[in-house]
Design a protein around this motif. Structure first.
Motif, mmCIF file in Angstrom:
data_model
loop_
_atom_site.group_PDB
_atom_site.id
_atom_site.type_symbol
_atom_site.label_atom_id
_atom_site.label_comp_id
_atom_site.label_asym_id
_atom_site.label_seq_id
_atom_site.Cartn_x
_atom_site.Cartn_y
_atom_site.Cartn_z
ATOM 1 N N CYS A 22 -4.821 4.818 2.706
ATOM 2 C CA CYS A 22 -5.437 4.700 4.037
ATOM 3 C C CYS A 22 -6.189 5.975 4.410
ATOM 4 C CB CYS A 22 -4.366 4.455 5.104
ATOM 5 S SG CYS A 22 -3.386 2.970 4.870
ATOM 6 N N SER A 69 -7.052 -2.997 10.284
ATOM 7 C CA SER A 69 -6.598 -1.618 10.508
ATOM 8 C C SER A 69 -5.171 -1.579 11.050
ATOM 9 C CB SER A 69 -7.512 -0.910 11.519
ATOM 10 O OG SER A 69 -8.836 -0.839 11.062
ATOM 11 N N CYS A 96 -13.196 -1.490 15.388
ATOM 12 C CA CYS A 96 -12.264 -1.101 14.326
ATOM 13 C C CYS A 96 -12.522 -1.884 13.042
ATOM 14 C CB CYS A 96 -10.822 -1.343 14.768
ATOM 15 S SG CYS A 96 -10.289 -0.312 16.156
ATOM 16 N N ARG A 97 -12.109 -1.296 11.933
ATOM 17 C CA ARG A 97 -12.170 -1.993 10.643
ATOM 18 C C ARG A 97 -11.209 -3.169 10.650
ATOM 19 N NH1 ARG A 97 -13.924 0.904 5.916
ATOM 20 N NH2 ARG A 97 -12.381 -0.289 4.728
ATOM 21 N N CYS A 130 -11.912 4.390 9.466
ATOM 22 C CA CYS A 130 -10.498 4.613 9.146
ATOM 23 C C CYS A 130 -9.688 3.321 9.101
ATOM 24 C CB CYS A 130 -9.889 5.583 10.147
ATOM 25 S SG CYS A 130 -10.604 7.241 10.030
ATOM 26 N N ASP A 131 -8.705 3.306 8.203
ATOM 27 C CA ASP A 131 -7.800 2.166 8.050
ATOM 28 C C ASP A 131 -6.557 2.304 8.920
ATOM 29 O OD1 ASP A 131 -9.189 1.249 5.416
ATOM 30 O OD2 ASP A 131 -8.573 3.307 5.015
ATOM 31 N N LYS A 183 0.815 -1.219 0.000
ATOM 32 C CA LYS A 183 0.000 0.000 0.000
ATOM 33 C C LYS A 183 0.846 1.266 0.000
ATOM 34 C CE LYS A 183 -3.979 -1.960 2.458
ATOM 35 N NZ LYS A 183 -4.857 -1.818 3.635
#
Length: 335
Positions: A150, A234, A230-231, A205-206, A145
């Protein structure tokens, strides 16, 4: 002016600008780890204590120093100083708010980039002769990434959070924040940030980054309930204080993949020794953590800014004025 300094004795010498006032002040340097009685015996007439930011100043020590007017943290943290006891005695407690904002923001960015690129894994792969294996793996999976991939959520938005937001924009990152009192529209536009309540921020959020002090309310705030919101996958960054995080909850989040990687500049129960709980975790969990040795705020420039604040406050105290960086306003009934 008699000053008791508790901490690294070189700090006062290295970071104090020479002025007529600082040259006439008497500073007694004392190492960390002594008893209250020992400190009091070294400087029984101390009017000011300058103290390492994570070192305790108890009511007992204050009671042994009848001339004491101010306790000044050498950094930003002040949670180990007994604010209530200081308030009862009319003693100011001050810190160096903002002294290390840029330095900690840089450390935050370092950890963010480090976890996104998994730099420790990459470094080890090259040393082990597996460069092409890792490179081809990333290319085949498309899993490597950029920071701008993000959505970054800043939990707390004081001086460090604001400096972090400014730096993130250079990477093209969309930045969200949460704090107790939302900024006005003009400030949000200035820092190019979007407000979300905590629960919304966690699921949106990531990349999550802590920028709050340790208080009764924030102690252990990153618990099982926090991580459950949380995602999946993350990233989690902590350049604030280790006491904000429930270690076992973080371990579970790393094990179940809720947190893909963590970047930690600080841990609970410092100084970190080889027998620290986190260092006993299974290797596959530790490999999901990028550590740094709590160095975010200790650049030379940070300390020079901090000591400028400290001496400004000491000079005000000496002249009968109110210092400018008070953190125990409530306890002193200053509003």
């Amino acid at each position: 002016m008699k000053i008791l300094h508790i901490g690294n004795e070189k700090n006062v010498e290295n970071y104090t600008a020479k002025t007529p006032f600082t040259e006439t002040a008497e500073v007694v340097n004392a190492p960390l780890g002594l008893t209250d009685d020992a400190y009091a015996q070294m400087a029984p007439d101390a009017e000011v204590i300058i103290v390492d930011a994570i070192t305790e100043i108890s009511e007992g020590l204050m009671e042994k120093l009848p001339a004491l007017k101010m306790v000044h943290s050498e950094g930003v943290a002040f949670n180990k100083i007994d604010l209530a006891a200081a308030g009862r005695r009319g003693i100011y407690v001050c810190n160096c708010a903002g002294m290390n904002a840029r330095a900690v923001a840089e450390q935050t960015l370092l950890l963010m980039l480090g976890v996104v690129k998994n730099v420790v894994f990459g470094d080890r792969a090259v040393r082990d002769g597996r460069q092409m294996e890792v490179k081809m793996g990333y290319m085949g999976a498309g899993s490597l990434k950029e920071l701008a991939d993000c959505k970054v959520g800043l939990i707390g938005f004081g001086a460090i959070g604001k400096a972090t937001a400014d730096m993130l924009h250079a990477f093209g990152v969309t930045v969200y924040y949460t704090k107790r009192h939302r900024l006005d529209a003009e400030e949000e536009a200035r820092y190019q940030v979007q407000y979300l309540p905590m629960d919304e921020l966690l699921k949106t959020c990531d990349m999550l980054s802590l920028h709050v002090p340790v208080t009764g309310e924030t102690m252990g705030m990153c618990n099982r309930e926090f991580f459950a919101k949380c995602r999946k996958g993350s990233y989690f960054i902590n350049t604030s204080r280790g006491e904000l995080v429930d270690d076992e909850a973080l371990r579970e989040a790393l094990e179940n993949g809720t947190i893909g990687m963590a970047g930690l500049d600080t841990l609970d129960h410092e100084p970190v020794q080889k027998d620290h709980l986190i260092l006993s975790w299974p290797q596959e969990i530790k490999e999901k953590i990028l550590f740094s040795p709590h160095i975010g705020g200790i650049t030379g420039s940070s300390f020079r800014r901090g000591y400028a604040m400290i001496w400004e406050d000491i000079e005000k105290i000496s002249g009968g004025e109110t210092p400018g960086h008070i953190v125990n306003q409530k306890e002193l009934n200053l509003g």
